[in-house]
Design a protein around this motif. Structure first.
Motif, PDB file in Angstrom:
ATOM      1  N   ILE A 136      88.837  32.128  19.605  1.00 26.33           N
ATOM      2  CA  ILE A 136      88.133  33.386  19.908  1.00 26.33           C
ATOM      3  C   ILE A 136      86.626  33.185  19.778  1.00 26.33           C
ATOM      4  O   ILE A 136      85.847  33.606  20.644  1.00 26.33           O
ATOM      5  N   ALA A 137      86.207  32.501  18.713  1.00 26.01           N
ATOM      6  CA  ALA A 137      84.770  32.288  18.487  1.00 26.01           C
ATOM      7  C   ALA A 137      84.150  31.530  19.664  1.00 26.01           C
ATOM      8  O   ALA A 137      83.024  31.814  20.088  1.00 26.01           O
TER       9      ALA A 137
ATOM     10  N   ARG B  50      81.075  36.695  30.160  1.00 22.32           N
ATOM     11  CA  ARG B  50      81.597  38.055  30.114  1.00 22.32           C
ATOM     12  C   ARG B  50      81.630  38.611  28.696  1.00 22.32           C
ATOM     13  O   ARG B  50      81.540  39.822  28.496  1.00 22.32           O
ATOM     14  N   ALA B  51      81.765  37.730  27.708  1.00 23.32           N
ATOM     15  CA  ALA B  51      81.899  38.195  26.324  1.00 23.32           C
ATOM     16  C   ALA B  51      80.540  38.484  25.676  1.00 23.32           C
ATOM     17  O   ALA B  51      80.455  39.244  24.718  1.00 23.32           O
ATOM     18  N   ARG B  52      79.491  37.899  26.225  1.00 22.20           N
ATOM     19  CA  ARG B  52      78.150  38.057  25.616  1.00 22.20           C
ATOM     20  C   ARG B  52      77.728  39.511  25.466  1.00 22.20           C
ATOM     21  O   ARG B  52      77.146  39.894  24.461  1.00 22.20           O
TER      22      ARG B  52
ATOM     23  N   LEU C  91      83.924  44.360  21.393  1.00 24.70           N
ATOM     24  CA  LEU C  91      83.730  43.246  20.470  1.00 24.70           C
ATOM     25  C   LEU C  91      82.576  42.402  20.997  1.00 24.70           C
ATOM     26  O   LEU C  91      82.505  42.099  22.192  1.00 24.70           O
ATOM     27  N   LEU C  92      81.696  42.036  20.077  1.00 19.00           N
ATOM     28  CA  LEU C  92      80.500  41.285  20.479  1.00 19.00           C
ATOM     29  C   LEU C  92      80.289  40.085  19.575  1.00 19.00           C
ATOM     30  O   LEU C  92      80.626  40.144  18.386  1.00 19.00           O
ATOM     31  N   PRO C  93      79.676  39.017  20.105  1.00 21.23           N
ATOM     32  CA  PRO C  93      79.284  37.938  19.190  1.00 21.23           C
ATOM     33  C   PRO C  93      78.154  38.461  18.312  1.00 21.23           C
ATOM     34  O   PRO C  93      77.450  39.378  18.709  1.00 21.23           O
ATOM     35  N   ARG C  94      77.989  37.925  17.156  1.00 24.52           N
ATOM     36  CA  ARG C  94      76.987  38.406  16.223  1.00 24.52           C
ATOM     37  C   ARG C  94      75.566  38.261  16.764  1.00 24.52           C
ATOM     38  O   ARG C  94      75.232  37.261  17.396  1.00 24.52           O
TER      39      ARG C  94
ATOM     40  N   LYS D 185      90.175  40.019  12.235  1.00 26.73           N
ATOM     41  CA  LYS D 185      89.730  40.586  10.959  1.00 26.73           C
ATOM     42  C   LYS D 185      88.843  39.580  10.211  1.00 26.73           C
ATOM     43  O   LYS D 185      87.758  39.894   9.737  1.00 26.73           O
ATOM     44  N   ARG D 186      89.333  38.339  10.124  1.00 28.60           N
ATOM     45  CA  ARG D 186      88.559  37.298   9.433  1.00 28.60           C
ATOM     46  C   ARG D 186      87.217  37.031  10.125  1.00 28.60           C
ATOM     47  O   ARG D 186      86.212  36.824   9.467  1.00 28.60           O
ATOM     48  N   LEU D 187      87.232  37.030  11.451  1.00 29.69           N
ATOM     49  CA  LEU D 187      85.980  36.780  12.189  1.00 29.69           C
ATOM     50  C   LEU D 187      84.975  37.912  11.949  1.00 29.69           C
ATOM     51  O   LEU D 187      83.773  37.669  11.867  1.00 29.69           O
ATOM     52  N   ARG D 188      85.488  39.137  11.818  1.00 33.45           N
ATOM     53  CA  ARG D 188      84.581  40.256  11.510  1.00 33.45           C
ATOM     54  C   ARG D 188      84.036  40.105  10.101  1.00 33.45           C
ATOM     55  O   ARG D 188      82.839  40.261   9.861  1.00 33.45           O
TER      56      ARG D 188
END
Ligand code: ADP
Length: 224
Positions: free
Chosen positions: A163-164, A172-174, A221-224, A206-209
């Motif tokens: 996922i990361a 598209r995820a940016r 959902l967005l990358p940090r 959950k862990r990624l958040r």
């Protein structure tokens, strides 16, 4: 075609492949006194081989990868190079898979040099013959086309990394994606349906958040 070919491996397949590997060892007529698992991937197959071959002595060495400064290549090293005396013992060194083969070769050289066994042999459930520098003495499956085998003991770790990577690298995820969009991009990238991952999918998010790799904003959902 998936961008990264992934095969989800079940616990049942692990038992079957380890059993097959143990059979090959038994059929060869060679019996190890001690099994050495290469951590972390070799743990489960090594433990199952001990069970199938009725071996009680199980040790482990742990490999680690270092990215060499200014080089893309990773170098395998042993993390805790402790010594034990295995003089006169026949040792079987077990890993899950031989991909480049660096790890198993490193473990074998280390055990031979530092632990003094009378003989060492190597075993892995799988051997990627098109890539490996090294063929183990025993293997169960020969793999010709490179695939990432998603073993059940790294399901959470791998799902998080998968996922990361999408969030880092997919355009598209940016700008943010819904969870359904993320699932569809995941299918496209890895050829795996997130539904097959069961509870691991939610847990990975959950862990990624928690780690701050992913943030949720207005249902996206967005990358940090
Ligand atoms: P290297 O040491 O160059 O990383 P290895 O072939 O020795 O390559 O693999 C080291 C470990 O990395 C394996 O024991 C396994 O746990 C993991 N690994 C490597 N390739 C794969 C793959 N194709 N699928 C699943 N796991 C892999």
């Amino acid at each position: 075609m998936a961008r990264v070919p992934v095969k989800l491996v079940s616990w049942e397949e692990i038992v079957e492949w380890s059993r097959g590997l143990a059979d090959r060892i038994e059929e060869s007529g060679w019996r190890p006194d001690v099994v050495v698992a290469v951590a972390r991937g070799g743990f489960v197959p090594a433990r199952l081989i001990c069970d199938f071959l009725d071996i009680t002595d199980l040790l482990s060495v742990q490999s680690q990868h270092w990215v060499e400064a200014a080089r893309a290549a990773q170098k395998a090293i042993l993390k805790y190079p402790y010594r034990v005396d295995l003089e006169g013992k026949k040792v079987l060194i077990v890993d899950d898979i031989v991909d480049t083969g660096d790890t198993l070769l490193l473990a074998k050289e280390f055990v031979e040099r530092e632990w003094g066994p009378s003989e060492t042999r190597t075993a892995a459930m799988q051997w990627i013959s098109s890539v490996a520098k090294f063929k183990p003495d025993y293997y169960y499956l020969e793999v010709r086309d490179w695939v990432w085998f998603q073993y059940p003991w790294t399901r959470l770790e791998d799902t998080m990394q998968f996922i990361a990577r999408i969030l880092r690298e997919d355009e598209r995820a940016r700008s943010g994606v819904s969870e359904d969009e993320l699932k569809s991009i995941f299918r496209e990238w890895y050829g795996v349906d997130p539904e097959e991952l069961g509870f691991y999918w939610e847990l990975a998010l959950k862990r990624l958040r928690e780690k701050g790799v992913v943030r949720a904003e207005n249902g996206k959902l967005l990358p940090r």
